[in-house]
Write a protein that holds these residues in place. Structure first.
Motif, PDB file in Angstrom:
ATOM      1  N   VAL A   1       0.860  -1.187   0.000  1.00  0.00           N
ATOM      2  CA  VAL A   1       0.000   0.000   0.000  1.00  0.00           C
ATOM      3  C   VAL A   1       0.899   1.240   0.000  1.00  0.00           C
ATOM      4  O   VAL A   1       1.877   1.286   0.759  1.00  0.00           O
ATOM      5  CB  VAL A   1      -0.912  -0.002   1.245  1.00  0.00           C
ATOM      6  CG1 VAL A   1      -1.794   1.240   1.263  1.00  0.00           C
ATOM      7  CG2 VAL A   1      -1.762  -1.266   1.265  1.00  0.00           C
ATOM      8  N   PRO A   2       0.617   2.246  -0.856  1.00  0.00           N
ATOM      9  CA  PRO A   2       1.467   3.443  -0.867  1.00  0.00           C
ATOM     10  C   PRO A   2       1.601   4.061   0.526  1.00  0.00           C
ATOM     11  O   PRO A   2       0.610   4.247   1.231  1.00  0.00           O
ATOM     12  CB  PRO A   2       0.701   4.385  -1.814  1.00  0.00           C
ATOM     13  CG  PRO A   2      -0.082   3.473  -2.698  1.00  0.00           C
ATOM     14  CD  PRO A   2      -0.464   2.310  -1.849  1.00  0.00           C
ATOM     15  N   GLY A   3       2.845   4.321   0.929  1.00  0.00           N
ATOM     16  CA  GLY A   3       3.085   4.900   2.250  1.00  0.00           C
ATOM     17  C   GLY A   3       4.253   4.222   2.938  1.00  0.00           C
ATOM     18  O   GLY A   3       5.050   3.507   2.331  1.00  0.00           O
ATOM     19  N   THR A   4       4.357   4.423   4.237  1.00  0.00           N
ATOM     20  CA  THR A   4       5.463   3.882   5.031  1.00  0.00           C
ATOM     21  C   THR A   4       5.099   2.508   5.592  1.00  0.00           C
ATOM     22  O   THR A   4       3.974   2.030   5.434  1.00  0.00           O
ATOM     23  CB  THR A   4       5.782   4.832   6.194  1.00  0.00           C
ATOM     24  OG1 THR A   4       4.627   4.887   7.052  1.00  0.00           O
ATOM     25  CG2 THR A   4       6.114   6.230   5.696  1.00  0.00           C
ATOM     26  N   ILE A   5       6.090   1.893   6.277  1.00  0.00           N
ATOM     27  CA  ILE A   5       5.822   0.624   6.965  1.00  0.00           C
ATOM     28  C   ILE A   5       4.702   0.834   7.980  1.00  0.00           C
ATOM     29  O   ILE A   5       3.785   0.014   8.088  1.00  0.00           O
ATOM     30  CB  ILE A   5       7.102   0.111   7.662  1.00  0.00           C
ATOM     31  CG1 ILE A   5       8.188  -0.186   6.632  1.00  0.00           C
ATOM     32  CG2 ILE A   5       6.801  -1.119   8.507  1.00  0.00           C
ATOM     33  CD1 ILE A   5       9.543  -0.524   7.231  1.00  0.00           C
ATOM     34  N   ARG A   6       4.767   1.942   8.707  1.00  0.00           N
ATOM     35  CA  ARG A   6       3.732   2.241   9.701  1.00  0.00           C
ATOM     36  C   ARG A   6       2.359   2.365   9.032  1.00  0.00           C
ATOM     37  O   ARG A   6       1.362   1.836   9.533  1.00  0.00           O
ATOM     38  CB  ARG A   6       4.080   3.539  10.427  1.00  0.00           C
ATOM     39  CG  ARG A   6       3.163   3.861  11.616  1.00  0.00           C
ATOM     40  CD  ARG A   6       3.423   5.269  12.132  1.00  0.00           C
ATOM     41  NE  ARG A   6       4.809   5.458  12.522  1.00  0.00           N
ATOM     42  CZ  ARG A   6       5.309   5.114  13.702  1.00  0.00           C
ATOM     43  NH1 ARG A   6       4.522   4.553  14.606  1.00  0.00           N
ATOM     44  NH2 ARG A   6       6.583   5.336  13.989  1.00  0.00           N
ATOM     45  N   ASP A   7       2.304   3.077   7.895  1.00  0.00           N
ATOM     46  CA  ASP A   7       1.031   3.246   7.179  1.00  0.00           C
ATOM     47  C   ASP A   7       0.457   1.891   6.771  1.00  0.00           C
ATOM     48  O   ASP A   7      -0.761   1.659   6.871  1.00  0.00           O
ATOM     49  CB  ASP A   7       1.226   4.104   5.933  1.00  0.00           C
ATOM     50  CG  ASP A   7       1.615   5.535   6.262  1.00  0.00           C
ATOM     51  OD1 ASP A   7       1.254   6.004   7.353  1.00  0.00           O
ATOM     52  OD2 ASP A   7       2.299   6.167   5.431  1.00  0.00           O
ATOM     53  N   ASN A   8       1.327   0.988   6.305  1.00  0.00           N
ATOM     54  CA  ASN A   8       0.872  -0.335   5.884  1.00  0.00           C
ATOM     55  C   ASN A   8       0.325  -1.138   7.057  1.00  0.00           C
ATOM     56  O   ASN A   8      -0.682  -1.833   6.933  1.00  0.00           O
ATOM     57  CB  ASN A   8       2.013  -1.091   5.203  1.00  0.00           C
ATOM     58  CG  ASN A   8       2.104  -0.790   3.722  1.00  0.00           C
ATOM     59  OD1 ASN A   8       1.625  -1.554   2.903  1.00  0.00           O
ATOM     60  ND2 ASN A   8       2.702   0.343   3.378  1.00  0.00           N
TER      61      ASN A   8
END
Length: 556
Positions: free
Chosen positions: A402-409
């Motif tokens: 998913v577009p974004g950071t590891i945290r966002d995922n």
């Protein structure tokens, strides 16, 4: 409305200028003071500058807000649409509607309508004031305007059609290019770069062909309009000079009339340009409106929420039948299946047996044509999609980033999860090395397939769902990491339900219950040992899995 008022006010300033010019000439001829008319001209100029600037900024901002609202509406509807409604169309084409068509809509929504009204009023006002100055010269002018108007009316529909076809092929370029970039590795290995490029460029060429056709017709229309006005000015000059020589027309009136004639091109230009932009915008609006026709997932429950946990099973499928379209063969035919509140259920079967369709039904990506699915004893039809999915977690086999950071995922499903929970779940799936860099941006090439699978599994395990759905979440893992992930799955199965589409022997052996699918039906279900003795298809599947993993069926 304010923009229209300002536009009309600006047009009024333009219409007044030739009359003030006549005042200057009359005062000069009568040896009167020029201070009054000169002051009026300067005043008209300054007020016109203020009005033009104000209108330009306001309508420009309005157009951008229209684009934003259209994009916001489409993005929300696309992400809320049902899976079949979205997957039936090329994703690149849908992206083009959000990015490109909205720009065409901007001109139509903000300035074209105002420009048409303003241009029409300015044209009528110019002709009226020409009539005040001299009716004979007005007749000459009206004849030229009618001819130009008929020519435009003939050419405009063809221009709009060509622009619509050009934009349609631009959408196809976006769709084909997006698909090609997703499959770039396959294309390169197949040495198909040039062939793929040609297929994409073919649509670009067709778009260019229609755009050039529109440009040619626009050029003809504008040339005819310009020529018609110039011919009218020549006629006005000739007839006007003749009437001045007869003493029935003042020189100042002739000059003022000529100024109106020179200015006549402006409203005609404004009308034609805005009509072209409006037609292109209407065509874009039709494509944008088609997004509104996409079937949306339910957001309002038909009955009151979830029942209290107490049903014998967390999930139950009763005589479910489903197909991907009304005229296609059913992928699932009369499936009855009970998923207990705890334990690991593995689903196996040959390709095309209906395993993925079964998951699509449970996740409510696909609606059953017949039968019923119950969650905690409550039929799906009485629940919203969000209520169902709040109790489920899903890990795809080909897990996307998913577009974004590891945290966002990780926080995608549970944005309220705390830091400690994130660190623990990363440790459980053997991704502790990522714990210190949660804000690293992810891309499909920055992590391996195994890491993507474990990130997806960590996201699914966060906040312990009631039902964990796994489409073989260990397919891309090495032996040591697979064993660790199996421990996570076993732990989850002791607290809730785990349902796995099994492609590996280790998954099959570890399951509490194994469901064998064939031709969209449940053929058999039971333990590994029992099915190995009683079901011929299952025994052959296990043998194939064993050979693929280098084990003997007996050892399994």
């Amino acid at each position: 409305m304010l923009g229209l008022f300002l536009a009309l006010l600006g047009s009024g300033m333009s219409l007044a200028t030739p009359m003030v010019t006549k005042w200057v000439l009359d005062s000069l001829g009568a040896s009167l003071s020029l201070s009054g008319p000169i002051t009026a001209l300067v005043g008209l100029l300054l007020v016109g500058i203020v009005i033009l600037t104000w209108q330009w900024i306001m309508l420009g901002a309005l157009g951008e807000r229209v684009v934003l609202e259209a994009r916001e509406s489409m993005v929300r509807r696309l992400l809320r649409a049902t899976i079949p409604a979205v997957t039936r169309r090329q994703s690149g084409e849908l992206v083009t509607r959000v990015t490109s068509d909205t720009v065409l809509l901007r001109e139509a929504a903000s300035s074209s309508v105002i420009g048409l009204i303003n241009g029409a009023i300015m044209l009528v006002g110019t002709l009226v004031l020409m009539g005040v100055l001299d009716l004979v010269l007005l007749g000459t002018t009206v004849a030229a305007v009618v001819v130009v108007g008929l020519l435009f009316a003939t050419l405009m529909p063809a221009i709009a059609k060509a622009q619509e076809r050009a934009q349609e092929h631009v959408g196809r370029v976006g769709g084909r290019l997006e698909g090609a970039l997703r499959a770039i590795r396959t294309i390169k290995v197949s040495r198909a770069e040039d062939r793929t490029a040609e297929r994409i460029i073919d649509d670009a060429r067709v778009s260019t062909k229609y755009s050039i056709r529109a440009v040619r017709r626009e050029a003809i229309a504008w040339t005819l309009a310009w020529s018609g006005i110039q011919l009218a000015i020549i006629l006005i000059l000739g007839v006007g000079a003749w009437r001045v020589s007869l003493g029935v027309l003042e020189v100042s009136s002739l000059i003022a009339f000529l100024l109106y004639a020179f200015a006549l091109m402006e409203p005609i230009t404004e009308l034609s340009q805005n009509l072209t932009a409006l037609q292109a915008g209407i065509a874009a609006a039709e494509r944008i409106r088609s997004v509104d026709d996409l079937e949306q997932e339910s957001s309002v429950p038909a009955a009151a929420g979830l029942a209290a946990a107490g049903a014998p099973a967390i999930l139950e499928l009763r005589d479910v039948r489903a197909a991907y379209s009304a005229d296609s063969e059913p992928a699932v035919k009369g499936v009855d299946l009970v998923i207990p509140r705890r334990g690991h259920v593995a689903i196996v079967g040959p390709s095309g047996a209906g395993k993925t369709t079964l998951f699509s039904l449970i996740l409510r990506f696909l609606q059953p044509q017949e039968g019923e699915i119950l969650l905690d004893g409550v039929p799906y039809r009485e629940l919203t999609h969000e209520q169902v999915r709040a109790r489920l977690a899903y890990v795809e086999q080909d897990t996307p980033v998913v577009p974004g950071t590891i945290r966002d995922n990780l926080l995608l499903s549970h944005p309220e999860a705390g830091e400690d929970e994130l660190l623990k779940v990363l440790h459980d799936v053997r991704l502790a090395e990522m714990a210190g860099n949660l804000d690293q941006e992810l891309s499909p090439t920055s992590v391996s397939g195994g890491q993507r699978q474990r990130i997806a599994l960590a996201r699914a395990l966060l906040r312990t769902p009631d039902v964990l759905l796994l489409d073989e979440a260990t397919a891309q893992l090495d032996g040591l990491t697979e064993a660790a992930v199996h421990d996570c799955i076993a732990d989850r199965a002791s607290k809730g339900a785990v349902v796995t589409i099994a492609h590996r022997l280790s998954t099959v052996i570890d399951a509490d219950t194994i469901v064998v699918l064939q031709d969209g039906k449940v053929r058999a279900q039971g333990s590994h040992a029992a099915l190995l003795e009683t079901d011929e298809l299952y025994a052959s599947l296990v043998e194939a899995l064993s050979l693929a993993e280098g084990k003997s069926p007996a050892a399994a």
